[in-house]
Design a protein around this motif. Structure first.
Motif, mmCIF file in Angstrom:
data_model
loop_
_atom_site.group_PDB
_atom_site.id
_atom_site.type_symbol
_atom_site.label_atom_id
_atom_site.label_comp_id
_atom_site.label_asym_id
_atom_site.label_seq_id
_atom_site.Cartn_x
_atom_site.Cartn_y
_atom_site.Cartn_z
ATOM 1 N N ALA A 76 -20.857 6.059 -53.450
ATOM 2 C CA ALA A 76 -20.097 6.283 -52.214
ATOM 3 C C ALA A 76 -19.633 4.992 -51.534
ATOM 4 O O ALA A 76 -18.598 4.970 -50.867
ATOM 5 N N ALA A 77 -20.396 3.908 -51.702
ATOM 6 C CA ALA A 77 -20.007 2.662 -51.014
ATOM 7 C C ALA A 77 -18.912 1.918 -51.774
ATOM 8 O O ALA A 77 -18.359 0.938 -51.258
ATOM 9 N N MET A 78 -18.582 2.346 -52.961
ATOM 10 C CA MET A 78 -17.528 1.676 -53.747
ATOM 11 C C MET A 78 -16.275 2.537 -53.670
ATOM 12 O O MET A 78 -15.927 3.231 -54.607
ATOM 13 N N ASN A 79 -15.609 2.478 -52.532
ATOM 14 C CA ASN A 79 -14.550 3.443 -52.240
ATOM 15 C C ASN A 79 -13.221 2.794 -51.871
ATOM 16 O O ASN A 79 -12.457 3.332 -51.087
ATOM 17 N N ARG A 80 -12.950 1.638 -52.464
ATOM 18 C CA ARG A 80 -11.734 0.928 -52.061
ATOM 19 C C ARG A 80 -10.737 0.749 -53.200
ATOM 20 O O ARG A 80 -11.120 0.686 -54.370
ATOM 21 N N LEU A 81 -9.471 0.661 -52.806
ATOM 22 C CA LEU A 81 -8.417 0.209 -53.717
ATOM 23 C C LEU A 81 -8.620 -1.289 -53.907
ATOM 24 O O LEU A 81 -8.524 -2.061 -52.956
ATOM 25 N N ILE A 82 -8.915 -1.698 -55.125
ATOM 26 C CA ILE A 82 -9.233 -3.104 -55.395
ATOM 27 C C ILE A 82 -7.973 -3.878 -55.724
ATOM 28 O O ILE A 82 -7.817 -5.042 -55.361
ATOM 29 N N ASP A 83 -7.043 -3.234 -56.418
ATOM 30 C CA ASP A 83 -5.847 -3.948 -56.869
ATOM 31 C C ASP A 83 -4.763 -2.943 -57.218
ATOM 32 O O ASP A 83 -5.061 -1.833 -57.649
ATOM 33 N N ILE A 84 -3.503 -3.357 -57.023
ATOM 34 C CA ILE A 84 -2.406 -2.528 -57.527
ATOM 35 C C ILE A 84 -1.359 -3.435 -58.173
ATOM 36 O O ILE A 84 -0.987 -4.469 -57.626
ATOM 37 N N ASP A 85 -0.962 -3.089 -59.383
ATOM 38 C CA ASP A 85 0.079 -3.804 -60.120
ATOM 39 C C ASP A 85 1.287 -2.867 -60.122
ATOM 40 O O ASP A 85 1.318 -1.878 -60.854
ATOM 41 N N THR A 86 2.268 -3.166 -59.279
ATOM 42 C CA THR A 86 3.383 -2.222 -59.113
ATOM 43 C C THR A 86 4.360 -2.290 -60.286
ATOM 44 O O THR A 86 5.068 -1.323 -60.539
ATOM 45 N N ASP A 87 4.414 -3.405 -61.010
ATOM 46 C CA ASP A 87 5.233 -3.453 -62.230
ATOM 47 C C ASP A 87 4.735 -2.424 -63.239
ATOM 48 O O ASP A 87 5.505 -1.635 -63.779
ATOM 49 N N SER A 88 3.435 -2.486 -63.504
ATOM 50 C CA SER A 88 2.841 -1.634 -64.534
ATOM 51 C C SER A 88 2.332 -0.324 -63.953
ATOM 52 O O SER A 88 1.812 0.507 -64.693
ATOM 53 N N GLN A 89 2.426 -0.188 -62.641
ATOM 54 C CA GLN A 89 1.973 1.034 -61.971
ATOM 55 C C GLN A 89 0.520 1.361 -62.322
ATOM 56 O O GLN A 89 0.177 2.495 -62.677
ATOM 57 N N ILE A 90 -0.315 0.325 -62.200
ATOM 58 C CA ILE A 90 -1.752 0.477 -62.435
ATOM 59 C C ILE A 90 -2.493 0.127 -61.150
ATOM 60 O O ILE A 90 -2.286 -0.949 -60.589
ATOM 61 N N ALA A 91 -3.349 1.047 -60.692
ATOM 62 C CA ALA A 91 -4.180 0.776 -59.523
ATOM 63 C C ALA A 91 -5.642 0.780 -59.938
ATOM 64 O O ALA A 91 -6.056 1.583 -60.774
ATOM 65 N N THR A 92 -6.423 -0.138 -59.364
ATOM 66 C CA THR A 92 -7.852 -0.234 -59.663
ATOM 67 C C THR A 92 -8.644 0.190 -58.430
ATOM 68 O O THR A 92 -8.424 -0.328 -57.335
ATOM 69 N N PHE A 93 -9.545 1.133 -58.623
ATOM 70 C CA PHE A 93 -10.345 1.667 -57.520
ATOM 71 C C PHE A 93 -11.841 1.508 -57.814
ATOM 72 O O PHE A 93 -12.264 1.583 -58.973
ATOM 73 N N GLY A 94 -12.622 1.366 -56.744
ATOM 74 C CA GLY A 94 -14.052 1.574 -56.871
ATOM 75 C C GLY A 94 -14.280 3.030 -57.253
ATOM 76 O O GLY A 94 -13.587 3.933 -56.756
ATOM 77 N N ALA A 95 -15.254 3.272 -58.135
ATOM 78 C CA ALA A 95 -15.399 4.605 -58.737
ATOM 79 C C ALA A 95 -15.777 5.673 -57.724
ATOM 80 O O ALA A 95 -15.562 6.854 -57.962
ATOM 81 N N GLY A 96 -16.328 5.266 -56.569
ATOM 82 C CA GLY A 96 -16.764 6.253 -55.586
ATOM 83 C C GLY A 96 -15.684 6.652 -54.595
ATOM 84 O O GLY A 96 -15.968 7.359 -53.625
ATOM 85 N N THR A 97 -14.439 6.237 -54.830
ATOM 86 C CA THR A 97 -13.374 6.562 -53.880
ATOM 87 C C THR A 97 -13.037 8.051 -53.939
ATOM 88 O O THR A 97 -12.647 8.565 -54.985
ATOM 89 N N PRO A 98 -13.171 8.755 -52.796
ATOM 90 C CA PRO A 98 -12.841 10.185 -52.811
ATOM 91 C C PRO A 98 -11.333 10.406 -52.716
ATOM 92 O O PRO A 98 -10.592 9.511 -52.297
ATOM 93 N N GLY A 99 -10.892 11.607 -53.093
ATOM 94 C CA GLY A 99 -9.482 11.952 -53.134
ATOM 95 C C GLY A 99 -8.653 11.455 -51.952
ATOM 96 O O GLY A 99 -7.655 10.750 -52.139
ATOM 97 N N PRO A 100 -9.040 11.818 -50.708
ATOM 98 C CA PRO A 100 -8.198 11.417 -49.575
ATOM 99 C C PRO A 100 -8.051 9.902 -49.454
ATOM 100 O O PRO A 100 -6.975 9.409 -49.100
ATOM 101 N N LEU A 101 -9.102 9.139 -49.784
ATOM 102 C CA LEU A 101 -8.999 7.677 -49.720
ATOM 103 C C LEU A 101 -8.203 7.116 -50.897
ATOM 104 O O LEU A 101 -7.583 6.058 -50.781
ATOM 105 N N VAL A 102 -8.231 7.792 -52.023
ATOM 106 C CA VAL A 102 -7.353 7.387 -53.137
ATOM 107 C C VAL A 102 -5.902 7.484 -52.678
ATOM 108 O O VAL A 102 -5.123 6.536 -52.766
ATOM 109 N N GLU A 103 -5.552 8.658 -52.154
ATOM 110 C CA GLU A 103 -4.147 8.892 -51.809
ATOM 111 C C GLU A 103 -3.707 8.079 -50.591
ATOM 112 O O GLU A 103 -2.586 7.575 -50.572
#
Lengths: 534, 534
Positions: free
Chosen positions: A142-169
């Protein structure tokens, strides 16, 4: 605050309108609710922890109660009755992958079993601790709930695995992107949990299942860190991503998830069409997907589900008018409701909508516009709250889901519904059973059946009712060409049925794979693969 | 008849027009061809078979020569020089899964190594036998080449694993269906080989890679038959299909393949657009796919490939006129050619074409209509024949391919081309190097680079040239964020580079998986996973 003994936030409650109550009473009888245990009484039962103290681990009673169960009906009955049986010996809330490595080393050194915990939304017993001679540690991400990185060229986002749906979006939306993964558990379930359990979202038709969205990331295992690089596609041997997907905590703890994201669409809308008969509705849906219309979502309710949804919607006056209109257009008592979504550029949406309407007309579909579709979108994540409302009226509700090929959809759907409808005849009880198809593929679709029954006089008998229904229907599914799960995963509840689907050699491959990473069976024992002595 | 020492049918030859010969001579110099060995001389070298006689096994010299090598440049040099090194001890042509089980039992009982053989089109050494103290049996699936069943409701077709591309499509076409899998090796490669090596076809944008098309089927293993049921999608644990895909013969012999097929489209056409610069062309292509335009195929040649294709096309007068027109419209010396396909209903094709043209115009693309696209479609499978024509002029040609994320495409492409261009500077040799992007994904794309160089005075030095180019460029690919293969697989040639991509734990998972099915390493040794003593 999050409910300790049910779904979601305790500030939100879904009311069942009076017409809905009457609808159920007519079909399965009036009911009397069972009494709920209190959080205090359950906390008082929690035994002393067997874990050696560690700064990352909390052994308090309440946190152990709150991480002991998921959201299956069996979990629900445990939470409501207070008969939990087993609690984890402690809960850790790591903040980094390094913390997770520390916890795994601790588990290894102290002979501790480990259960990874995402949003606690499992409906198949993934996170329920089994009685074990060794202590059990639940590791919540649960404490690993952040967007860590986003590469907009490749459209790849890196998240902490505990990020819930609403925080992902919400974190993606701030950058102009969406993942587009919307399981019904969206409010609470996490991106790591989606990967671990091979989740599928309501708009998988556009965005794909989590298998298509998951691009790689980090898994901490007892043998070290497994880093899966992002590559768009590869023919370089079996895909390690696919070994992590559906591994349900048996090979390691997913700590970072890299996903394929999409720019926010210009437009999105949902539309409802009613068909006079099931056969027309089903054929229309199959043809829509086999002809590759660019829809973003498709759902088809059978006649009983259609009737139930209209009855439970409230506003009986409006519904009567709608039904008159539909009957006039040919969609009467056996009508089936289809909801579809169009998403993309303005031009794509216009084109897809026009094609879909033309197509549905050919099957006598009556298009009713965007209003009901907007209602569906508004309530798309609130259905789980309905269980609370029904429970307080003395009704238990559960769902079963599978997927199968088109040539088997009707036969399997019929067998599932029949088995459930007759499942409590010996008790003199009727069930209310209804189904929708969703997650459409050229090859077939998922079948999602809901069933409502009255609780018995006591918890033991209610649990026994559920077990009879669940066991017999699960067996019917796997013995008749269905998968034991299209979207909920295996957990402990479905593990006994997995071998029928995978075969002896398939099971040898899956359990062999887990043993490569975890030869001692320390990670989430009993989940996915049944214990050998069972 | 099929060429024993090169690509395809010996009745078909591709002529290089005079302008094309001059084009190459200007760039890398005139060349002198090496002399070819004869089939008779090679057959005379074949040693006695070490296999115990068996009615299903042919130990004749010619069949062993014809199954000893694939189509990599290294294989080509072996076949042309006659220096094969190792031959299989025999070739079996089973007609049923039962025959395959018989052969596996024979291999187990007689301590024999087994190489499964599809179309013999590997360009990565999948089917090349290594020197081994134990006898080696090659099992060709060529006799299992029929459509066994088609379920048109579920759009699932079942094929014998040895069915080559043309027989897949012609048998489906008779039923009104297509698989839509068109790798460049289509004429000879087989459906089982596509699964075993995780193949990708030219129209993967519409139909998907073989991973998306493969629905299940039968694999005969040393532990028994593995039957994978068809299910449209499942969350029931790690996917066994995904363990078979890319297994390259290491876990068993694929005998029956069930695939997801599609009704034949109403329409299909291919179109060509030229862009003034690489940056515009690349951005246009990326946006096309990231905006989910419903195209069925997309390919983008860089400036050198564009120039090369126009030079090798013949018809210099027409080409000059085209180039004048393009230059007038702004696409001059640095122009890059994009080919795209639209496939589907008339309405879908019209919509997709209109969207794509509008989109390309925004990047200064000059649309030239269907003529060049039709030429591409006509010649889409003939490129491998060009190697024969070049060889007879003293040139060796090979290709390298990878895939990477969009943020890395230009950097990796540059490193690959630079390394090849400078790769034979020590020998005083120039290379002609050119590249296209294909197989586009939101996340990235594949990079496909061709290179032409003059053969040396003798075979040994020519092989050494190729080895230097192949080894150094493969290392550059995996050390710079590319996969060692997007579509050709691993085989023996790429095996030394796989660990950089998969990591130590990823390799442990893959080799552990193979060991579950084949603990003694009897199946296709050296392929996919390097021998430990190497």
């Amino acid at each position: 605050m999050r409910r300790w003994n049910g779904w979601g936030d305790d500030q939100f409650a879904l009311e069942l309108p009076a017409e809905g109550q009457q609808f159920l009473a007519d079909r399965i009888g009036e009911a009397t609710p069972l009494a709920d245990a209190t959080l205090e009484s359950v906390c008082a039962q929690v035994p002393d922890s067997r874990l050696a103290p560690h700064p990352l681990i909390d052994t308090g009673a309440e946190i152990r109660v709150r991480h002991a169960r998921g959201q299956s009906l069996c979990d629900w009955l445990a939470m409501r009755s207070g008969h939990f049986g087993v609690f984890p010996d402690g809960v850790a809330l790591p903040e980094t992958s390094e913390d997770v490595r520390t916890l795994l080393a601790y588990a290894q050194a102290n002979d501790v079993k480990v259960i990874p915990y995402g949003g606690g939304t499992s409906v198949a017993g993934h996170i329920t601790p089994l009685a074990d001679a060794r202590p059990v540690l639940t590791v919540s991400l649960a404490a690993m709930n952040r967007l860590i990185d986003i590469d907009t060229d490749s459209q790849i986002a890196t998240f902490g695995a505990g990020t819930p749906g609403p925080l992902v979006e919400s974190q993606l939306r701030a950058e102009g992107y969406t993942l587009g993964h919307f399981p019904q558990s969206f409010e609470l379930s996490t991106i790591g949990g989606w990967v671990a359990s091979r989740s599928s979202g309501q708009q998988s038709l556009r965005y794909g299942r989590i298998e298509q969205l998951y691009a790689g990331g980090r898994i901490e295992t007892l043998r070290g860190s497994l880093d899966i690089p992002t590559i768009p596609a590869s023919s370089a041997g079996p895909d390690v991503r696919e070994m992590v997907l559906g591994s349900e905590g048996r090979i390691g703890i997913i700590t970072e998830v890299k996903v394929r994201v999409t720019r926010l669409p210009e437009q999105e809308s949902f539309h409802v069409v009613f068909f006079p008969t099931w056969a027309q509705a089903r054929d229309a849906a199959r043809e829509l997907v086999q002809n590759r219309l660019q829809l973003s979502m498709l759902r088809l309710s059978n006649a009983v589900e259609t009737e139930t949804q209209l009855a439970l919607a409230g506003h009986p006056g409006q519904i009567r008018l709608l039904e008159k209109f539909l009957a006039f257009r040919g969609a009467g008592d056996k009508k089936c409701m289809m909801t579809f979504g169009v998403t993309g550029t303005r031009h794509q949406c216009r084109h897809a909508l026009s094609e879909a309407r033309k197509h549905c007309s050919a099957y006598d579909g009556v298009y009713t516009g965007k209003y009901l579709g907007a209602k569906w979108a508004e309530k798309r994540f609130t259905m789980p709250y309905l269980r609370e409302a029904l429970w307080q009226m003395g009704y238990a509700v559960d769902t079963l889901e599978t997927a199968t090929d088109w040539d088997n959809v009707d036969a399997l759907l019929g067998k599932i519904e029949d088995n459930l409808r007759q499942g409590l005849t010996d008790d003199g009880e009727r069930l209310h059973v209804f189904t929708h198809l969703s997650h459409f593929y050229g090859q077939g679709c998922s079948i999602y059946t809901s069933y409502v029954f009255r609780t018995a006089d006591n918890y033991e008998d209610t649990l026994a009712r559920w077990q009879r229904l669940k066991q017999s229907t699960s067996r019917i599914i796997v013995e008749n060409g269905g998968t034991i799960s299209h979207q909920h995963g295996v957990g402990k509840d479905h593990a006994p049925f997995l071998e029928v689907e995978k075969g002896e050699l398939g099971m040898a491959a899956i359990s062999g794979l887990c043993q490569i990473f975890d030869p001692e069976g320390r990670l989430n024992p009993g989940t996915l693969i049944q214990p050998i002595n069972k």
